[in-house]
Design an enzyme around this catalytic site. Structure first.
Site, PDB file in Angstrom:
ATOM      1  N   GLU A 177     -12.845   4.706   5.580  1.00 38.92           N
ATOM      2  CA  GLU A 177     -12.761   3.981   6.842  1.00 38.92           C
ATOM      3  C   GLU A 177     -13.907   4.321   7.791  1.00 38.92           C
ATOM      4  O   GLU A 177     -14.160   3.600   8.759  1.00 38.92           O
ATOM      5  CB  GLU A 177     -11.399   4.235   7.501  1.00 38.92           C
ATOM      6  CG  GLU A 177     -10.289   3.661   6.648  1.00 38.92           C
ATOM      7  CD  GLU A 177      -8.892   4.091   7.075  1.00 38.92           C
ATOM      8  OE1 GLU A 177      -7.980   3.280   6.975  1.00 38.92           O
ATOM      9  OE2 GLU A 177      -8.702   5.246   7.495  1.00 38.92           O
TER      10      GLU A 177
ATOM     11  N   GLN B 124       0.824  -1.207   0.000  1.00 37.21           N
ATOM     12  CA  GLN B 124       0.000   0.000   0.000  1.00 37.21           C
ATOM     13  C   GLN B 124       0.863   1.264   0.000  1.00 37.21           C
ATOM     14  O   GLN B 124       0.329   2.366  -0.023  1.00 37.21           O
ATOM     15  CB  GLN B 124      -0.939   0.011   1.211  1.00 37.21           C
ATOM     16  CG  GLN B 124      -1.973  -1.103   1.177  1.00 37.21           C
ATOM     17  CD  GLN B 124      -2.882  -1.135   2.390  1.00 37.21           C
ATOM     18  OE1 GLN B 124      -3.083  -2.194   2.964  1.00 37.21           O
ATOM     19  NE2 GLN B 124      -3.440   0.007   2.802  1.00 37.21           N
TER      20      GLN B 124
ATOM     21  N   ARG C  74      -9.007  -0.584   8.336  1.00 42.05           N
ATOM     22  CA  ARG C  74      -9.810   0.638   8.318  1.00 42.05           C
ATOM     23  C   ARG C  74      -9.832   1.337   9.683  1.00 42.05           C
ATOM     24  O   ARG C  74     -10.887   1.758  10.153  1.00 42.05           O
ATOM     25  CB  ARG C  74     -11.246   0.325   7.888  1.00 42.05           C
ATOM     26  CG  ARG C  74     -11.463   0.337   6.359  1.00 42.05           C
ATOM     27  CD  ARG C  74     -12.901   0.074   6.021  1.00 42.05           C
ATOM     28  NE  ARG C  74     -13.267   0.468   4.674  1.00 42.05           N
ATOM     29  CZ  ARG C  74     -13.764  -0.383   3.746  1.00 42.05           C
ATOM     30  NH1 ARG C  74     -13.914  -1.653   4.021  1.00 42.05           N
ATOM     31  NH2 ARG C  74     -14.119   0.055   2.572  1.00 42.05           N
ATOM     32  N   CYS C  75      -8.661   1.463  10.299  1.00 41.71           N
ATOM     33  CA  CYS C  75      -8.663   2.059  11.649  1.00 41.71           C
ATOM     34  C   CYS C  75      -8.308   3.535  11.636  1.00 41.71           C
ATOM     35  O   CYS C  75      -8.481   4.202  12.657  1.00 41.71           O
ATOM     36  CB  CYS C  75      -7.733   1.288  12.580  1.00 41.71           C
ATOM     37  SG  CYS C  75      -5.989   1.662  12.362  1.00 41.71           S
TER      38      CYS C  75
END
Lengths: 801, 161
Positions: free
Chosen positions: A753, A236, A383-384
Site C-alpha cells: 500500500e 479478502q 490501499r489505505c
C-alpha cells in the site's frame, strides 16, 4: 555456514527469499484457467439481481412483486419482509454499526438494495428487476457532511434515534457516529501558543473507489441434506466471513464453508460483507439451490466500499528554523448512511495516529468526528492501510505549507525534522512505535538520483518565463501488519494470522495460510520463504489460501498485513519443522543435534565432510525412522500474534509540467524509493509499486465520486470514473534501501500500500509546488485539467501575454 | 425468448450454439461454451477484459451480440497456446511479470496477439496506444509494455529464424 560454489548453486535452485522468482500463478491465468467466482457453475444454479433505490433518501410505501413473480423463469423476489423472520434484514458491520441488507421502511442512499430477484439466468433476472414496482415518498437528502450535525438536518438513521451510546463514543447528534481523539491536547495547544510560527490548512481528501476490475460476487449453495452452506465469495477475509455467517444464520461454523477462489483484484473493496452475499445465501437456503450474484460495474462503484472522504484541518507549530514543535489535526469523516468502515474494532479512525509521519514531533493531537450522510457506506479501502493515506496526506501537505511560510526548501525541512536512525524504535507523540528507519539516507538517495538542485534551478528559470513546473516531495512512514491482539481485533477476533506447513514423505510440501491473495503473488512468495527456511525448492511447495475448510484460521489480506503477519507465521512454522528435522538428522547421523550445522538444504556434521542428511532424507525418515518417542510426520502450524506493526517508509519525488492555458498536467518524472526491510521477491515488489503509483496517479489527478444536492451519485461508471490506460500512466522509476524490521522473523515489512499512500500527496505536492511562487499553499484533488485550469484562471495565468 | 442457431469457428473448432438474439457474445463464450478466460469488468465497453479475436480484429465481446458472430472465426485466450507450447505473448507476460490478479490478462493477451500482427515492431508509445482499450488495475502497465516488447522480439526472432 559454508559458502562454497556448490552450496550457492543449491541455494539458487531453491528460488527462495530475495530472488525474483517467476510467478507460480501465471500459467493458469495466461491460459484462461483461473477460477474466479463468476466462472463457477453448479447444477441447478440460479442467478440473483438486485432491485435498487432511485432515491438517496425516501420512505418505501409499498413493493409490488406480482408482475416480476409472474415472469417465466423467476423463482423468487425477496424483500426486507422475507428477511425479517430470520432477523437478517439488518446485518452487523466491521465498524460496530448495522447496515440494512434490504431496505425496510426507507432507503438512505441511491442504489441501495431494496429487493432481490432470483431467476434462471441473469437475463431473466434483469427483466424481472424492471417489473418490481416500488412506491417511494422522497425525503430531503443530506449530502454535505458539514451540515450533518445542523439542528435541522434530516435524520438519516431513524433506527438509532435516542441511542446516543455509539459503538465508539457518545453520539452528539442523530447523524453523529463517533468522536475519536488521540494525543495530549493540552500540551499541543500550549505548544501552539508558544510557537514562533504556526500554519493551518484545510484540505479535502475526496471520495474515490477502489474499483477492482472484477466486481464483487458470490455463489452460495446450501445443501439441505447435510445442512451445510458452501459459498464462493470475492472475500479478502473468508474466515471472518465464515464466522459472521455462522453467527447470523445459526448454522454451526463447521457447516459453513467459505471459499475465496481466484480474486480479480481486491484493493480493500472485498473486505466487507455486502447485502448481495447475504441475499444470495438466504435465497439458496430458502430455495435449496445454488444462487449466484455478480454485480455490475455501476453497482460496484455506487454501493460497495468507497475510500477516503475526509475533510481535514491540519496545523503545525514550529520555530523560525523550521523545527516542528507540534501537530494538530481536526477531521470530519463522511461515512455514508451506515458505518461499515472496515477497521480493527477499537480504531474507528483506523491507524490515523500515524499522522506525525516521519518526523520527530514532540506534541500532537488529532480528533476525528464521523457523520452519517445519504451515501453508500465504506471509508477504509483502496490501499489505505486503515486511513494511513489520509494521515500521510495531511502531514506531508502541512510540512510543505510550513516550508512555504518559512521560505525553506521542501527537502531541507524534511531532513531537519526526520526521526534519526539512532532514535528507533521511536515512540511517536500519538502512540505509534516506529520499528526502524533511515529516512535521511533514503531522501538523499532520491535527491541525488534526480539531481534535485538542478531541478530547482530549472524551476526558477521556468518561473521567470511564466511557465508552470512543480516538484513534489513526500517522505512517508507507513504502519502495516495489523496487528498485536492486545489492541487489534476484527469483531472480537485477534488480528493474528497463520500458516500450516506439511512436508510429504518424498520431500515436497503443502502449505496453507489464513491470508488470501488477490494478485499479490502469495502462492509464489510464501513458497520462497519456506524454500529458504527448509531447503525445499519453492517449485515443490504448493501454497493454498482461501478455503475455510482447509486453510488455518486467519484474518485475511488487507492493510498490507500478509508479509508482516502471515509471512511471520510461515517462517515460524517452518522453523518448528526445521527444529524437528534437526533432531531427526541427529538421530540418522548418530550425533547430538549440537554437532550439526545447516547448509542450505541439509544438516551436516560439523567438521566431518560427507556426513550429512538433506531435508529430503529427513522427510522420508520422518515417516519411517524416528528417534525413540518422536511423533511421526513432519509438519507444523503457527498462529502468529505480532508484537508490533511494521513501519516501511519511502521517499517519492515527482516533477510535473502544467499547461496554464488548458490546465493539463503532465507528469515528467516520478521517482519512488521504498524501504520495506528484507525483500522477499523484488520482481513482485516492483509490480506492487507500479500498480500502487498508478492508483495514486488516478486518485490525485482525476478520480472522484461526487453527489448532487438531491443525493444523485455522479460519475459512477467508467464513462467518467477515471481509470488510466497505458497511455495516461507515467513511466515509473523505482529504487530501494533495506532497513529490516527488528521484530519480524524475516526482517520483512509490508509494502503493497506504500505506493498508493505515498504517491497521492506527492502528486498534490508537485501540482501545488507549480503555483507555490504565486502564494498557493494547497489545491484540493482531483487535479484534473478543468480544476487546475480554474486555478490558472483565478490567478489570471491563462491570459495571453 | 425465441432462440437462433449460430455457428462459428472458435479456437479452430466448429461450434453450433442456440442463443437469444439479445445474448452478448461474452456470455455465450463464458456461460454456454464454458470458455471462462474472457472476463467482464464493466458495462460501458471501456475495460477490454472481454477482448477476443474475431475475423482478424480485436473486439470487445461484451459489445457484440452472439448472433453477429455467426459465420465468423473467433479466437479466445484458451486458443492461444498450441502444441508447440505457449504463444510468445503468453510467455512475455509471464517473463516480464505483466500480470498480477490475472483478470485483465486474457483480454490483454488477445489484444497483444492481434496488435503484434498489426505492428510487429512497435515503439513503447505505440504499444501504450495499441493497448489503450484494455484497463488493468494491478500492474501500472509498465511490465505489460515490457511483456509485449518481449513477445515482439520473440516473434521477430522466430520470423527470422
Amino acid at each position: 555456514m559454508s559458502t562454497s560454489a556448490e552450496s550457492i548453486e543449491r541455494e539458487e535452485k531453491l528460488q527462495g527469499v530475495g530472488c525474483s522468482r517467476k510467478r507460480k500463478e501465471d500459467p493458469r491465468f495466461i491460459q484462461g484457467k483461473g477460477n474466479y467466482v463468476d466462472d463457477i457453475k453448479m447444477p441447478g444454479m440460479l442467478c440473483a439481481e438486485i432491485v435498487r433505490s432511485p432515491y438517496a433518501h425516501a420512505r418505501i410505501i409499498s413493493i409490488d412483486k406480482t408482475e416480476a413473480l409472474a415472469l417465466p423463469g423467476v423463482h423468487a423476489v425477496l424483500t426486507a419482509d422475507d428477511l425479517k423472520p430470520l432477523d437478517l434484514h439488518w446485518m452487523p458491520t466491521l465498524a460496530g454499526d448495522v447496515q440494512a441488507v434490504l431496505a425496510d421502511e426507507k432507503v438512505v442512499f441511491q442504489m441501495q438494495e431494496v429487493a432481490v430477484v432470483i431467476a434462471n439466468d441473469r437475463y431473466i433476472a434483469a427483466d424481472a428487476v424492471q417489473l418490481v414496482k416500488v412506491e417511494y415518498e422522497p425525503l430531503p437528502a443530506l449530502v454535505d457532511p458539514h451540515k450533518s450535525m445542523d439542528s435541522d438536518a434530516p435524520v438519516i438513521r431513524e433506527d438509532l434515534i435516542g441511542k446516543m451510546d455509539g459503538a465508539h463514543s457518545k453520539r452528539l447528534h442523530d447523524n453523529h457516529i463517533f468522536t475519536w481523539d488521540v494525543g495530549d491536547k493540552e500540551s499541543t495547544d500550549q505548544a501552539f501558543e508558544d510557537a514562533e510560527v504556526t500554519v493551518k490548512e484545510n484540505m479535502f481528501y475526496h471520495r474515490v473507489h477502489p474499483c477492482p476490475l472484477e466486481t464483487c460476487g458470490c455463489l452460495a449453495s446450501f445443501d439441505k441434506i447435510e445442512g451445510k452452506l458452501t459459498a464462493y465469495v470475492t472475500s479478502q477475509a473468508p474466515h471472518v466471513v465464515r464466522t459472521v455467517v455462522s453467527m447470523l444464520s445459526g448454522i454451526p461454523e463447521s457447516k459453513v464453508r467459505i471459499i475465496s477462489p481466484d480474486i480479480g483484484g481486491g484493493f480493500g473493496n472485498k473486505v466487507p460483507i455486502y447485502p448481495g452475499y447475504v441475499t444470495a445465501m438466504v435465497a439458496s437456503i430458502v430455495l435449496g439451490r445454488p444462487v449466484k450474484w455478480v454485480e455490475s460495474r455501476i453497482e460496484n462503484l455506487t454501493t460497495t466500499g468507497f475510500a477516503r472522504d475526509w475533510h481535514m484541518e491540519g496545523e503545525l507549530a514550529a520555530d523560525n528554523e523550521g523545527r516542528i514543535k507540534a501537530l494538530r489535526v481536526n477531521v470530519l469523516a463522511d461515512h455514508g448512511a451506515f458505518d461499515a468502515c472496515a477497521d480493527p474494532s477499537k480504531f474507528p479512525a483506523g491507524m490515523f495516529h500515524i499522522c506525525t509521519g516521519s518526523y520527530d514531533i514532540p506534541n500532537a493531537y488529532a480528533r476525528v468526528d464521523g457523520v452519517y450522510t445519504n451515501k453508500a457506506p465504506g471509508g477504509v479501502a483502496y490501499r489505505c492501510s486503515f486511513r494511513v493515506t489520509e494521515a500521510v496526506y495531511v502531514v506531508e501537505r502541512m510540512v510543505d505549507v510550513l516550508a512555504q511560510k518559512l521560505g525553506m526548501d521542501k527537502a531541507e525541512i524534511r531532513l531537519k525534522n526526520f526521526v534519526k536512525p539512532e532514535q528507533f524504535p521511536y515512540p511517536t507523540a500519538l502512540g505509534a512505535n516506529l520499528d526502524s528507519g533511515d529516512y535521511h539516507t533514503a531522501l538523499n538517495k532520491v535527491l541525488d538520483a534526480v539531481d534535485y538542485k538542478e531541478l530547482r534551478k530549472e524551476q526558477e528559470e521556468k518561473r521567470a518565463n511564466g511557465e508552470l513546473m512543480g516538484i513534489g516531495i513526500v517522505t512517508f512512514t507507513e504502519i502495516v501488519g495489523a496487528g498485536p491482539s492486545k489492541s487489534c481485533d476484527i469483531l472480537g477476533v485477534g488480528m493474528f494470522d497463520s500458516a500450516e506447513i506439511r512436508v510429504h514423505p518424498t520431500g515436497s510440501a503443502l502449505a496453507r495460510m489464513g491470508t488470501i491473495t488477490q494478485g499479490q503473488a502469495h502462492q509464489t512468495t510464501y513458497a520462497q520463504i519456506i524454500a529458504t527456511e527448509l531447503g525445499i525448492p519453492s517449485e515443490e511447495i504448493q501454497i493454498e489460501e482461501g478455503d475455510t475448510d482447509t486453510a488455518p484460521y486467519g484474518l485475511g489480506t488487507y492493510g498490507s498485513r500478509t508479509t508482516p503477519v502471515g509471512a511471520a507465521a510461515t517462517a515460524v512454522a517452518a522453523r518448528k519443522i526445521k527444529a524437528k528435522a534437526a533432531k531427526i538428522a541427529a538421530h540418522l547421523l548418530e550425533v547430538s543435534d549440537d554437532d550439526l550445522e545447516w547448509d542450505v538444504d541439509r544438516f551436516k556434521v560439523k567438521g566431518v565432510p560427507g556426513q550429512e542428511k538433506t531435508m529430503k532424507d529427513i522427510a522420508w525418515a520422518a515417516y519411517n525412522n524416528l528417534p525413540e518417542g518422536m511423533e511421526p510426520g513432519l509438519e507444523a502450524v503457527d498462529y502468529y500474534d505480532p508484537p508490533e506493526y511494521t513501519y516501511p517508509f519511502g521517499a517519492y519525488l515527482c516533477v510535473v509540467d502544467i499547461d496554464k492555458y488548458t490546465g493539463v498536467t503532465k507528469v515528467r518524472r516520478f521517482y519512488a524509493l521504498d524501504d520495506c526491510g528484507t525483500r522477499i521477491n523484488p520482481m513482485v515488489i516492483e509490480g506492487q509499486i507500479h500498480g500502487g503509483l498508478t492508483e495514486g496517479y488516478a486518485v490525485a489527478m482525476g478520480q472522484e465520486l461526487s453527489f448532487d444536492p438531491e443525493g444523485n451519485i455522479e460519475g459512477n461508471s467508467l464513462m467518467d470514473y477515471f481509470l488510466p490506460t497505458a497511455v495516461e500512466t507515467p513511466h515509473w522509476e523505482t529504487d530501494y534501501t533495506v532497513t529490516p524490521s527488528p521484530h519480524h522473523p524475516l526482517g520483512a515489512k509490508g509494502v503493497a500500500e506504500s505506493p498508493h499512500v505515498g504517491s497521492i500527496p506527492t502528486f498534490t505536492a508537485a501540482v501545488v509546488d507549480a503555483f507555490a511562487h504565486l502564494d498557493v499553499t494547497h489545491m484540493n484533488m482531483p487535479h484534473s485539467a478543468y480544476r487546475v485550469w480554474q486555478k490558472c484562471h483565478e490567478l489570471g495565468l491563462d491570459k495571453a501575454k | 425468448m425465441k432462440k437462433t442457431a449460430v455457428s462459428f469457428t472458435l479456437n479452430n473448432e466448429q461450434v453450433d450454439v442456440l442463443v437469444e438474439p439479445r445474448e452478448l457474445l461474452i456470455h455465450t463464450l463464458r456461460e454456454k461454451l464454458s470458455l471462462t478466460g474472457s472476463h467482464i469488468g464493466c458495462e460501458t465497453s471501456h475495460c477490454g477484459a472481454c477482448t477476443v479475436d474475431m475475423d482478424g480484429i480485436s473486439v470487445k465481446s461484451c459489445t457484440i451480440l452472439a448472433v453477429q458472430a455467426n459465420g465468423s472465426e473467433l479466437m479466445t485466450v484458451e486458443g492461444l497456446a498450441s502444441d508447440d507450447g505457449l504463444h510468445a505473448v503468453q510467455e512475455g507476460f509471464m517473463q516480464e511479470h505483466g500480470l498480477q490478479c490475472g483478470f485483465c490478462t486474457p483480454g490483454m493477451l488477445m489484444r497483444s496477439y492481434r496488435f503484434l500482427q498489426e505492428n510487429p515492431n512497435p515503439t513503447e508509445e505505440e504499444i501504450r496506444v495499441g493497448l489503450s482499450g484494455n484497463l488493468c488495475r494491478c500492474t501500472g502497465y509498465q511490465n505489460i509494455v515490457k511483456s509485449v516488447q518481449y513477445a515482439a522480439e520473440k516473434l521477430q526472432a522466430k520470423e527470422e529464424g
